[in-house]
Structures are given as structure tokens and as C-alpha cells.
Scaffold this motif. Structure first.
Motif, PDB file in Angstrom:
ATOM      1  N   UNK A  69       0.836  -1.203   0.000  1.00 24.30           N
ATOM      2  CA  UNK A  69       0.000   0.000   0.000  1.00 24.30           C
ATOM      3  C   UNK A  69       0.870   1.253   0.000  1.00 24.30           C
ATOM      4  N   UNK A  70       0.346   2.302  -0.535  1.00 25.92           N
ATOM      5  CA  UNK A  70       1.107   3.535  -0.628  1.00 25.92           C
ATOM      6  C   UNK A  70       1.994   3.550  -1.855  1.00 25.92           C
ATOM      7  N   UNK A  71       2.708   4.666  -2.024  1.00 21.88           N
ATOM      8  CA  UNK A  71       3.576   4.848  -3.190  1.00 21.88           C
ATOM      9  C   UNK A  71       4.874   4.070  -3.027  1.00 21.88           C
ATOM     10  N   UNK A  72       5.330   3.498  -4.110  1.00 23.69           N
ATOM     11  CA  UNK A  72       6.660   2.886  -4.146  1.00 23.69           C
ATOM     12  C   UNK A  72       7.666   4.002  -4.387  1.00 23.69           C
ATOM     13  N   UNK A  73       8.573   4.218  -3.421  1.00 27.11           N
ATOM     14  CA  UNK A  73       9.516   5.327  -3.506  1.00 27.11           C
ATOM     15  C   UNK A  73      10.948   4.802  -3.541  1.00 27.11           C
ATOM     16  N   UNK A  74      11.860   5.656  -4.003  1.00 30.52           N
ATOM     17  CA  UNK A  74      13.259   5.245  -4.148  1.00 30.52           C
ATOM     18  C   UNK A  74      14.058   5.431  -2.879  1.00 30.52           C
ATOM     19  N   UNK A  75      13.474   6.081  -1.868  1.00 28.92           N
ATOM     20  CA  UNK A  75      14.242   6.410  -0.669  1.00 28.92           C
ATOM     21  C   UNK A  75      13.820   5.545   0.510  1.00 28.92           C
ATOM     22  N   UNK A 419       1.970  10.165 -12.248  1.00 31.89           N
ATOM     23  CA  UNK A 419       2.580   9.010 -11.578  1.00 31.89           C
ATOM     24  C   UNK A 419       4.014   9.315 -11.166  1.00 31.89           C
ATOM     25  N   UNK A 420       4.413   8.709 -10.051  1.00 28.01           N
ATOM     26  CA  UNK A 420       5.805   8.731  -9.632  1.00 28.01           C
ATOM     27  C   UNK A 420       6.347  10.092  -9.263  1.00 28.01           C
ATOM     28  N   UNK A 421       5.510  10.982  -8.729  1.00 27.50           N
ATOM     29  CA  UNK A 421       5.950  12.326  -8.365  1.00 27.50           C
ATOM     30  C   UNK A 421       6.125  12.451  -6.851  1.00 27.50           C
ATOM     31  N   UNK A 422       6.880  13.477  -6.440  1.00 23.83           N
ATOM     32  CA  UNK A 422       7.035  13.837  -5.035  1.00 23.83           C
ATOM     33  C   UNK A 422       6.609  15.296  -4.899  1.00 23.83           C
TER      34      UNK A 422
END
Length: 685
Positions: A69-75, A419-422
């Protein structure tokens, strides 16, 4: 959301004055007022130095509790309270207008000059993000202060922290002046239980009044890659101008090499200055015009490009080298006279054409950062990172900070993919689909520290339809809700993670308000997780649910609302709340809501608070660690002999004893303001 605040109305009883929330002066905002001294006098280290094992969390939770669940992030997220420090842990505290309340996980670490907090890298990294707070200037406007960054004991860089983009005060839409008088002297002021204009003598309101929006964050490339197990120490140097520095968390990341686009209209060829000294807007527009003629992409290579106004985009692809490398940065500029739309300022932003002019199509933006300069909230200003109308378009891989709203779309428009934004540190919303946005999606997007709703769909005048918010993370919205749906048809909110709303909102909100069109078709809330959600509503003097369904402007009775697979963890008050305003409680109801396969782990009061007429059904809703009674059923507060005006239907499989047979179908079990029992931390089910 960016709109005029109309209030929530008042209940039959006047609210009592909250205590312990406000500071006396901004120059020395007291430790008590900000929650800085919660653990004063106790051992300061969150972890002994002999145990350097890194603790990686998601929204300050064990990642296993929110898997999928939630966004997949790189950090990787590491909370400061889990790191090694000689500073002081502050919190936990969920009281609005305090530093712990706005911190991720409701805890942080306070450092004075000479003190540090040290993180152990859980994986290889060459970049970090620090979320922090430092004091405001005595007269407002912010200060700057240094922070040293050392890796493995060797200083790598110095950060210059700032509070210029934080510290708001007073009533909506807020002020940067800590000494300002009431912005709306005729509004109900809950702190003194009165309308000041009708009171003689006028009440004394402590200043600064309702300080908020304390945090900001900065990103730093470390210059080389470090290994798992290496240490990153943040130290406030002696002589810092800041009397204290609060560190909330550190995100560490392995950033790849800059993206290069060889066959493209490179903005450098059109005169863009990558140092940020000269305005680059004209050069970027020339590159866009050339790219449209030649059917090429526009490429913005690494650098900082100054843009102090809107760049209008239509039928164009613009890509950067990656949002760590390509930065579009602008100042907020006052207009000589207001624009036709009411704006008094402009600033950096990429805008589609107005919907009234046909809107824009085939716009594709990716791989760059937008850094604004918005320090106050003026709702008529178009100072958003992305705006206008964009159909058949995509936005991905952007990092947006310090704008009013990260992305605000005024339809009609259709088929937008985000998609894929911060999106961080906004004065108002992060993303808002406003008016006639259809067949559009926001996915895998990370939001932190929005000044209003994190993600919103607002069907004002023209209904939104067939839109989806899926696999996003929203953390610490300072005002209002994590994800809010205001009317619309056939909407899906799925697999999102929402944590730590601070005031006057919930994690998930379904609201018939702000002139929104009615809910219609299906509204699906599927497999979302909320944590530490539900805030204190000042006007009502009650706590809101992690999921808050609110019938203010009209009934919510025409849509099939399905809430399936949600997890409500560590809810401050109720897990689920269905309510109408006192003034319309006998006019509007809430019907057609169905809960299935729900897990509730920890509530301060109840699993369900019903404060409206209508009804809902429950199937396989499991609850544990419930603070008060499982169901607080007040209905419309008329208390008829036939039972509550809100009916509960037990479809079966509801475990944990919260929905006892004697409560069905509509027994009145009303405690208007039940005592709060803080729940234990959530765990594996």
C-alpha cells in the motif's frame, strides 16, 4: 483545497476552550507550547550508541504493516527518534499547533547548538533529504541557520536551513505576521467561546495565534556513494542563529546518473542559463516552439533554471535529466494590477491552456523539479507548480516544492495520468482535480506537508467522473485531509497510505460540501491504510474519524459507497465517522454505505461514530484495542423512542465484540464527547 473557508457550523453546546496549545511570543515560542519539552529531563538518546542498527519505516510504521500500500519510492525513511542522538526526543503529541503533532509519527528530535543526531544508512546511498524545523524570526518572515552533514565522521557538506517557507499564524487563510490581530473578527473563536465583534470588551487572543506549518525539507547530493552501515551525522554548529533545530527524519536514496536526451530541442541551444542567474523562461518557450515544429522533445539538462512566470504547454513533451539534477526555480512576482482571474502574483509553473480556450492536449512532463517561492496563502493567486487543463497527457517523475498547490487542474478535461511524483511543503493542496476532470489517475505519488488536502477531487459545478487515486502516500497534511473526495461519479480510492493529519480533517474524507455536485454511481474505497488519523475539530469540540463522511450541503444517498479492505490503525478518535452539521441534521442523511473486510487496530474512542440520519452495513469488520464503546450512535440527536435515526445492518463476520447484537438495528448509544483512551501501537494482525 484552495477555497474560501465557510466553517463547519456550531453545535448546540459551545465548545470549551482548549488548553496548553499556544505560545506567548514568536521570538521564544515556549517549549511547552510547541511540545518541545515533552521528554525534558529524560535520557535524550533515542537509541544507545552501542546499537547502530538502522530502523527503516514507512509513515513511521513497520513496513510490514503497510505492505503493498502507498507509493513505491526510491528512498528509505528513517525517523530521528529511532536514531542515535544527544538531543531531546519530543512527543508523542497529537495536539495541533505543536511541533510533535506535525512531525512524522508525532515524534522528532530537538537539537541545540553543538548537539547532533546520527543515522546509519540501511542501503547504499548518495543523497539525503532532511525534514526539519527552526524558529521563525521575531517579526515573522523566517531566518536561516546552518546544519553540518558528516559521513563516517568526516564533514561532507553544510546545509543552510530556512524557516522562510514555514510558520503561518492566525485564521484561514493565515498570516506570516505573528503579531497580527484576528483576520476575521466576526468569526466564532473557539478559544474564547465567543464572536469577538459581539463581545464587550473584545477578548484577548494570545499571540502568536494558532502557529502552524512548522516543517520544511531540503535535499542534498553527497558527492559519492556510501555503503549500508555508513553513518550520516547532522550537527547544529556552535553559534547557530537558531536557538533550536528539530530534525524529524532523514530519507536516504541512491540517485542514478542524469538522464540524457540527445535527439531533442536542448534549451541550452536557445539561450537558457543553467546557473539560474538569468531568466530562462523565454529560452524554454523558444525550445518548445521549435520542438512542436520539428516533432521533437524538449530537453532541459542538469542545472538550475530561473523561471518567474507561467510557461504555457500544449502538444509538447518536456523532459529533464531527473528531478535531482534539473531544477526549474522561480520567485513569486507581484503583478502591477490583478489578472483577469484575480491573481495578484505570478510565479514558476507549467500551465495548460484554460479549459474555456479549449485546454491543452498531448502534454508530457517528466524528470525535473519545480521550486517555487510561495510564502503566504492567497487563494486567488495562480502560483501552482502545474495548472490549467491538460487532456490526454502525462506527468511523471517531478519533484515540486514551495508552490501554493503542486498541481491544480480546472476542467473540463480528460485522460490525465500522474505518476511517480514527489510533492512536498505546499501552502495549500498537493493535487486537486477541480471541475469536470474525467477518466484521470494519480498513482505512485508521494505527498508530505501539504497545507491543505493532500489529494482532492472537487466536483464544483461540473461533476468529476471515473477518476482514480491509487497507490499514493500522503503524510502530515497540516490542514484538512489526506485524501478528499467532494462529489463526483464513479470514483476509486485504492491502496493508498495516509498518515498523521494534523487539524480539521481526516485521512480519508467523503464530503458533500463546498458546492460540490452530488455523489453518483459507485464510490470505492479499497485497501487503503490510515495511521494516527482523525483530528480535533475546533468548532464541534469533538474528534473526527480516520474516515470522515460529511453531509453538509446535501444528502449523501444516491451513490453506492463501498469501503472494502481498509485498515484503520491507531486512530486518534474514531475509525469511522458519519456526520451531518447541526444546522442541517434533520434535512440531510447518509445512506448506501457498505463496509466489508475492514481491520481496525486501535481507536481513542469508537470504531463507528454516527451523528446523522441514514444507515450503513458491516461485514467482516474486525476491531481490537477500542478505547470506548464500539458504536457511538447519536443519529440526528432527536433521540426518538423508536431508536436512533441511523441504522446499522450486521451482514455477518464482525469480530472483536465491537458490534454487539444489542446495538442492532438502531439502538441509541450516544456519548456526545467520549473520553479518549490512547490506543497501543498497532501490530501484526
Amino acid at each position: 483545497m484552495s477555497r474560501k473557508f465557510t466553517g463547519f457550523g456550531t453545535r448546540a453546546r459551545r465548545p470549551q476552550r482548549p488548553t496548553g496549545l499556544y505560545a506567548a511570543t514568536v521570538a521564544s515560542l515556549t517549549a511547552a507550547a510547541l511540545g518541545l519539552g515533552v521528554l525534558a529531563g529524560t535520557p535524550a538518546g533515542a537509541r544507545p550508541a552501542t546499537d547502530p542498527a538502522p530502523v527503516v519505516t514507512r509513515a513511521a510504521l513497520d513496513p510490514a504493516l503497510v505492505a503493498g500500500r502507498g507509493a513505491k519510492v526510491a528512498f528509505a525513511e528513517q525517523e530521528a527518534e529511532n536514531a542515535v542522538t544527544d538531543g531531546t526526543v519530543i512527543g508523542p503529541d497529537r495536539t495541533a499547533y505543536t511541533l510533535p503533532a506535525e512531525a512524522s509519527g508525532r515524534k522528532a528530535v530537538r537539537l541545540t547548538p553543538g548537539e547532533h543526531v546520527e543515522f546509519t544508512l540501511p542501503a547504499a546511498a548518495n543523497a539525503v533529504t532532511v525534514r526539519y524545523s527552526i524558529p521563525d524570526a521575531p517579526g515573522g518572515g523566517g531566518i536561516t541557520a546552518p546544519l553540518d552533514v558528516a559521513v563516517n565522521g568526516t564533514k561532507r557538506a553544510g546545509m543552510t536551513l530556512t524557516s522562510q517557507y514555514s510558520w503561518l499564524y492566525n485564521q484561514y487563510p493565515f498570516s506570516n505576521d505573528p503579531g497580527a490581530g484576528l483576520l476575521h473578527p466576526d468569526w466564532w473563536i473557539t478559544e474564547c467561546s465567543c464572536v469577538p465583534a459581539a463581545t464587550t470588551p473584545a477578548p484577548v487572543i494570545e499571540k502568536p495565534f494558532r502557529p502552524s506549518h512548522f516543517y520544511d525539507e531540503q535535499r542534498l547530493l553527497l558527492g559519492r556513494t556510501y555503503r549500508a552501515g555508513d553513518t550520516v551525522r547532522l550537527t547544529v554548529p556552535a553559534g547557530s542563529r537558531a536557538a533550536w533545530t528539530v530534525v524529524d527524519l532523514l530519507d536516504s536514496e541512491l540517485v542514478g546518473r542524469p538522464h540524457i536526451e540527445l535527439l531533442a530541442a536542448n534549451v541550452l541551444a536557445f539561450g537558457a542559463d543553467p546557473t539560474g542567474r538569468r531568466d530562462a523562461a523565454g529560452a524554454i518557450e523558444k525550445a518548445i516552439a521549435f520542438a512542436r515544429r520539428t516533432q521533437l522533445k524538449v530537453y532541459i539538462p542538469p542545472g538550475t533554471y530561473r523561471v518567474d512566470r507561467h510557461i504555457v504547454v500544449d502538444d509538447v513533451t518536456i523532459t529533464g535529466a531527473g528531478n535531482w539534477y534539473t531544477k526549474i526555480k522561480g520567485r513569486e512576482v507581484a503583478l502591477d494590477e490583478p489578472a483577469a482571474d484575480g491573481s495578484t502574483h505570478t510565479g514558476v509553473g507549467f500551465y495548460g491552456k484554460d479549459a474555456a480556450d479549449g485546454g491543452s492536449r498531448n502534454v508530457h512532463l517528466s524528470g525535473f523539479a519545480i521550486e517555487g517561492d510561495v510564502r503566504s496563502r492567497i487563494d486567488t493567486d495562480q502560483v501552482n507548480g502545474i495548472g490549467g487543463a491538460m487532456s490526454d497527457s502525462t506527468i511523471e517523475g517531478l519533484h515540486i516544492s514551495h508552490t501554493k498547490v503542486g498541481m491544480w487542474f480546472d476542467g473540463p478535461m480528460r485522460n490525465l495520468r500522474i505518476s511517480g511524483n514527489i510533492i512536498v511543503d505546499q501552502i495549500a493542496d498537493a493535487i486537486n482535480f477541480h471541475t469536470g476532470v474525467t477518466d484521470s489517475r494519480v498513482t505512485q505519488t508521494f505527498v508530505r506537508n501539504s497545507g491543505d488536502d493532500g489529494l482532492a477531487m472537487w466536483s464544483e459545478k461540473i461533476a468529476n467522473a471515473r477518476n482514480t487515486f491509487d497507490h499514493n502516500t500522503v503524510q502530515s497534511p497540516v490542514l484538512a485531509n489526506g485524501i478528499a473526495i467532494y462529489g463526483g461519479t464513479d470514483t476509486t480510492v485504492s491502496d493508498n497510505l495516509v498518515a498523521d493529519p494534523v487539524r480539521e480533517g481526516s485521512a480519508l474524507h467523503i464530503g458533500s460540501r463546498f458546492g460540490a455536485e452530488p455523489f453518483a454511481g459507485r464510490l470505492n474505497l479499497d485497501d487503503n491504510t490510515t495511521v494516527r488519523a482523525g483530528t480535533y475539530e475546533l468548532n464541534w469540540n469533538i474528534g473526527l474519524g480516520a474516515l470522515w463522511i460529511f453531509a453538509l450541503d446535501k444528502s449523501i444517498d444516491a451513490a453506492d459507497i463501498r469501503v472494502t479492505g481498509d485498515h484503520y490503525l491507531d486512530s486518534t478518535y474514531n475509525a469511522i465517522m458519519l456526520v451531518s452539521d447541526w444546522a442541517v441534521k434533520d434535512q440531510y442523511d447518509i445512506e448506501g454505505v457498505h463496509f466489508k473486510d475492514i481491520r481496525v487496530d486501535g481507536t481513542g474512542t469508537s470504531v463507528l461514530s454516527a451523528r446523522a440520519a441514514g444507515g450503513a452495513s458491516f461485514e467482516n469488520v474486525d476491531a481490537r484495542n477500542v478505547g470506548a464503546v464500539g458504536v457511538n450512535n447519536c443519529g440526528s440527536f432527536n433521540f426518538p423512542a423508536t431508536g436512533s435515526e441511523f441504522s446499522l445492518t450486521d451482514v455477518g463476520g464482525n469480530d472483536g465484540g465491537w458490534l454487539a447484537p444489542w446495538l442492532l438495528p438502531n439502538t441509541i448509544t450516544c456519548d456526545d464527547r467520549p473520553a479518549v483512551v490512547p490506543p497501543p501501537a498497532p501490530g501484526a494482525w
